[in-house]
Design an enzyme around this catalytic site. Structure first.
Site, PDB file in Angstrom:
ATOM      1  N   CYS A 135     -35.106   8.866  70.221  1.00 24.94           N
ATOM      2  CA  CYS A 135     -34.591   8.613  71.578  1.00 24.94           C
ATOM      3  C   CYS A 135     -34.118   9.917  72.212  1.00 24.94           C
ATOM      4  O   CYS A 135     -34.930  10.805  72.463  1.00 24.94           O
ATOM      5  CB  CYS A 135     -33.469   7.572  71.523  1.00 24.94           C
ATOM      6  SG  CYS A 135     -33.928   6.043  70.690  1.00 24.94           S
ATOM      7  N   ASP A 181     -41.039  -0.744  76.037  1.00 25.87           N
ATOM      8  CA  ASP A 181     -40.114   0.388  76.113  1.00 25.87           C
ATOM      9  C   ASP A 181     -40.010   0.868  77.555  1.00 25.87           C
ATOM     10  O   ASP A 181     -40.908   1.528  78.063  1.00 25.87           O
ATOM     11  CB  ASP A 181     -40.606   1.518  75.206  1.00 25.87           C
ATOM     12  CG  ASP A 181     -39.589   2.626  75.030  1.00 25.87           C
ATOM     13  OD1 ASP A 181     -38.656   2.712  75.849  1.00 25.87           O
ATOM     14  OD2 ASP A 181     -39.732   3.422  74.088  1.00 25.87           O
ATOM     15  N   HIS A 213     -38.001  -0.345  72.194  1.00 27.06           N
ATOM     16  CA  HIS A 213     -37.366   0.971  72.102  1.00 27.06           C
ATOM     17  C   HIS A 213     -36.295   0.955  71.008  1.00 27.06           C
ATOM     18  O   HIS A 213     -35.485   0.043  70.924  1.00 27.06           O
ATOM     19  CB  HIS A 213     -36.715   1.314  73.448  1.00 27.06           C
ATOM     20  CG  HIS A 213     -36.095   2.670  73.489  1.00 27.06           C
ATOM     21  ND1 HIS A 213     -36.809   3.806  73.775  1.00 27.06           N
ATOM     22  CD2 HIS A 213     -34.816   3.072  73.281  1.00 27.06           C
ATOM     23  CE1 HIS A 213     -36.006   4.850  73.737  1.00 27.06           C
ATOM     24  NE2 HIS A 213     -34.787   4.436  73.431  1.00 27.06           N
TER      25      HIS A 213
END
Length: 247
Positions: A135, A181, A213
């Site tokens: 991330c 995502d 995600h």
């Protein structure tokens, strides 16, 4: 942008069970998680740049231990100085305010990354260094995938990566992406692929269905597709490092 800024999905996930095998030490003033391979060698190493949950989240420590079990000395620096977002934050937690006012940006994070790499390559004798970014951390894999810095990069569901940062990489990059995502959606995946196709670096992008995600570090392991995708994304990273680090 090659990926979008973080959103609430960046803090949602499942805490995994397990006992960390490494230890918290310091590189300069920065708390850092260290995990050593069985032979204690530091020649081949990985530095993990975390998501906004930080280094004390057990999941990332367990991932670091997995890399160590595969022969890589692994460190995880605290990019946030402890000022992290709790996993599954309560409804009244203002994530966007945290992103806008508290999230560290390159002027604060880059010196931590630089000091970590310098310590690894200097005092600890690292010869080949890979970067893993989950991330938020994906941005810093791209920023530091340069000669003499990171030799090889891997990122899962990256956020905050600019087009210029992706265009600036100088080494092999592997990407693990989720089907669902909003941070790294289909149009950003295609934009990233278009950029990488024009560059003279090895690259790989794997897309995993039935996951969202954060799956590579915060998946619900009770769900078979999520467990499979998390494990395969990790094996993707190990195979990439085995190819481009263990020379």
């Amino acid at each position: 942008m090659a990926s979008n800024p973080p959103g609430r999905c960046c803090a949602i996930g499942v805490k995994h069970e397990g006992e960390a095998q490494g230890e918290i030490k310091k590189i300069g003033d920065v708390r850092t998680y260290f995990s050593y391979p069985e032979n204690k060698s530091t020649q081949n190493a990985i530095v993990i740049f975390t998501d906004i949950l930080g280094i004390d989240f057990i999941n990332v420590q367990l991932v670091a231990d997995q890399f160590a079990a595969n022969g890589y000395f692994t460190v995880v620096p605290d990019l946030f100085n402890g000022n992290v977002v709790p996993v599954n934050p309560p409804a009244d937690f203002d994530l966007m305010k945290w992103v806008q006012t508290e999230m560290p940006h390159p002027p604060k994070v880059d010196p931590i990354v630089e000091a970590t790499i310098r310590h690894l390559r200097g005092e600890l004798g690292v010869k080949r260094l890979g970067g893993v970014g989950y991330c938020f951390g994906g941005k810093y894999v791209c920023r530091w995938l340069k000669e003499g810095k990171l030799d090889v990069g891997y990122t899962a569901h990256p956020s905050f990566v600019s087009t210029e940062e992706l265009e600036g990489i100088k080494g092999p990059l592997s990407i693990a992406a989720a089907e669902t995502d909003q941070i790294f959606p289909a149009e950003k995946r295609r934009e990233s692929e278009d950029i990488l196709q024009k560059m003279n670096v090895p690259y790989q992008m794997n897309l995993f269905s039935d996951v969202e995600h954060g799956f590579a570090v915060r998946a619900d392991l009770s769900k078979k597709p999520a467990k499979f995708a998390k494990e395969q994304a990790f094996l993707q990273a190990v195979a990439w490092f085995d190819e481009y680090i263990k020379q």
